[in-house]
Motif scaffolding. Sequence first.
Motif, PDB file in Angstrom:
ATOM      1  N   ALA A  92      48.450  74.965  65.087  1.00  0.00           N
ATOM      2  CA  ALA A  92      47.429  74.801  66.124  1.00  0.00           C
ATOM      3  C   ALA A  92      46.504  74.037  65.967  1.00  0.00           C
ATOM      4  O   ALA A  92      45.864  73.329  64.564  1.00  0.00           O
ATOM      5  N   VAL A  93      45.751  73.170  67.091  1.00  0.00           N
ATOM      6  CA  VAL A  93      44.379  73.138  67.059  1.00  0.00           C
ATOM      7  C   VAL A  93      43.348  73.831  67.348  1.00  0.00           C
ATOM      8  O   VAL A  93      43.024  74.830  67.499  1.00  0.00           O
ATOM      9  N   TYR A  94      42.475  73.925  65.323  1.00  0.00           N
ATOM     10  CA  TYR A  94      41.887  75.211  65.712  1.00  0.00           C
ATOM     11  C   TYR A  94      39.983  74.833  65.978  1.00  0.00           C
ATOM     12  O   TYR A  94      39.869  73.967  65.013  1.00  0.00           O
ATOM     13  N   LEU A  95      39.792  75.294  67.014  1.00  0.00           N
ATOM     14  CA  LEU A  95      37.943  74.894  67.967  1.00  0.00           C
ATOM     15  C   LEU A  95      36.963  76.256  67.362  1.00  0.00           C
ATOM     16  O   LEU A  95      37.928  77.282  67.612  1.00  0.00           O
ATOM     17  N   CYS A  96      35.913  75.521  66.644  1.00  0.00           N
ATOM     18  CA  CYS A  96      34.916  76.656  67.047  1.00  0.00           C
ATOM     19  C   CYS A  96      33.746  76.830  68.307  1.00  0.00           C
ATOM     20  O   CYS A  96      33.988  75.837  68.508  1.00  0.00           O
ATOM     21  N   ALA A  97      33.571  77.972  68.570  1.00  0.00           N
ATOM     22  CA  ALA A  97      32.359  77.654  69.877  1.00  0.00           C
ATOM     23  C   ALA A  97      31.014  78.484  69.382  1.00  0.00           C
ATOM     24  O   ALA A  97      31.339  79.341  68.534  1.00  0.00           O
ATOM     25  N   VAL A  98      29.821  78.557  70.331  1.00  0.00           N
ATOM     26  CA  VAL A  98      28.917  78.338  70.706  1.00  0.00           C
ATOM     27  C   VAL A  98      28.994  79.669  71.605  1.00  0.00           C
ATOM     28  O   VAL A  98      28.779  79.092  72.766  1.00  0.00           O
ATOM     29  N   ARG A  99      28.399  80.840  71.582  1.00  0.00           N
ATOM     30  CA  ARG A  99      28.309  82.366  73.035  1.00  0.00           C
ATOM     31  C   ARG A  99      26.372  82.349  72.664  1.00  0.00           C
ATOM     32  O   ARG A  99      25.700  82.879  72.454  1.00  0.00           O
ATOM     33  N   ARG A 100      26.201  82.339  74.419  1.00  0.00           N
ATOM     34  CA  ARG A 100      24.741  82.049  74.267  1.00  0.00           C
ATOM     35  C   ARG A 100      24.754  83.323  74.528  1.00  0.00           C
ATOM     36  O   ARG A 100      24.157  82.986  75.787  1.00  0.00           O
ATOM     37  N   GLY A 117      37.476  70.625  67.134  1.00  0.00           N
ATOM     38  CA  GLY A 117      38.711  70.971  66.819  1.00  0.00           C
ATOM     39  C   GLY A 117      38.714  70.727  65.575  1.00  0.00           C
ATOM     40  O   GLY A 117      39.108  69.068  65.485  1.00  0.00           O
ATOM     41  N   THR A 118      40.538  71.570  64.812  1.00  0.00           N
ATOM     42  CA  THR A 118      40.886  70.759  63.624  1.00  0.00           C
ATOM     43  C   THR A 118      42.220  71.203  63.573  1.00  0.00           C
ATOM     44  O   THR A 118      42.513  71.963  63.886  1.00  0.00           O
ATOM     45  N   GLN A 119      42.967  69.800  62.884  1.00  0.00           N
ATOM     46  CA  GLN A 119      44.419  70.595  63.362  1.00  0.00           C
ATOM     47  C   GLN A 119      44.855  70.929  61.727  1.00  0.00           C
ATOM     48  O   GLN A 119      44.621  71.297  60.585  1.00  0.00           O
ATOM     49  N   VAL A 120      45.862  72.247  62.300  1.00  0.00           N
ATOM     50  CA  VAL A 120      45.959  73.495  61.116  1.00  0.00           C
ATOM     51  C   VAL A 120      48.118  73.152  61.506  1.00  0.00           C
ATOM     52  O   VAL A 120      48.596  73.569  62.622  1.00  0.00           O
ATOM     53  N   THR A 121      48.590  72.733  60.411  1.00  0.00           N
ATOM     54  CA  THR A 121      50.141  72.374  60.362  1.00  0.00           C
ATOM     55  C   THR A 121      50.855  73.339  59.186  1.00  0.00           C
ATOM     56  O   THR A 121      50.116  73.023  58.308  1.00  0.00           O
ATOM     57  N   VAL A 122      51.481  74.503  59.552  1.00  0.00           N
ATOM     58  CA  VAL A 122      52.073  75.310  58.889  1.00  0.00           C
ATOM     59  C   VAL A 122      53.921  74.709  58.620  1.00  0.00           C
ATOM     60  O   VAL A 122      54.175  74.424  59.806  1.00  0.00           O
ATOM     61  N   SER A 123      53.864  74.373  57.379  1.00  0.00           N
ATOM     62  CA  SER A 123      55.640  74.047  56.867  1.00  0.00           C
ATOM     63  C   SER A 123      56.396  74.903  56.651  1.00  0.00           C
ATOM     64  O   SER A 123      56.255  75.938  55.644  1.00  0.00           O
TER      65      SER A 123
END
Length: 124
Positions: A92-100, A117-123
Motif C-alpha cells: 500500500a501507500v503509507y501516509l502519516c498524519a497529525v491530529r490537532r 505517502g511512501t509506497q511499500v510493495t511486498v513481493s
Amino acid sequence: QVQLVESGGGLVQAGGSLRLSCAASGGTLSTYPMGWFRQAPGKEREFVAAISRSGASAYYADSVKGRFTISRDNAKNTVYLQMNSLNLEDTAVYLCAVRRSNSPSQNIESYDYWGQGTQVTVSS
C-alpha cells in the motif's frame, strides 16, 4: 502550517522488514498525536497505528498488531513505523498524519495534516 514527509518505503520480500519515517516541519510535533494510515489500490484508506503526544501510548489495527511498532522522537520531529513480518496484504501507500487534539484516534476524518505517502510493495 505543518508539513509532513514520509520516507523509507520500497520493495521487500514477504517476511521482510521496513522502517518508515515521517518528518515534520512548520510545527512542533510533540504538541500532537500522530497516526499512520495506508491505502492499497482500489481500497479505502485505513488506520494502521497511532501514538500519543509523549509516545507513552500506542494503538494498532488488528491486522498489524504484533508485527508493526509506532514510535516517535520529538526532539527530531519524527515519527517512525517499524514493520516486521511483512506480507502481501501490507502492500500500500503509507501516509502519516497529525491530529490537532489531545489524544490519538483511529478515525481518519479526525486528522488535520497529511503527508504525500511512501509506497511499500511486498513481493512473494
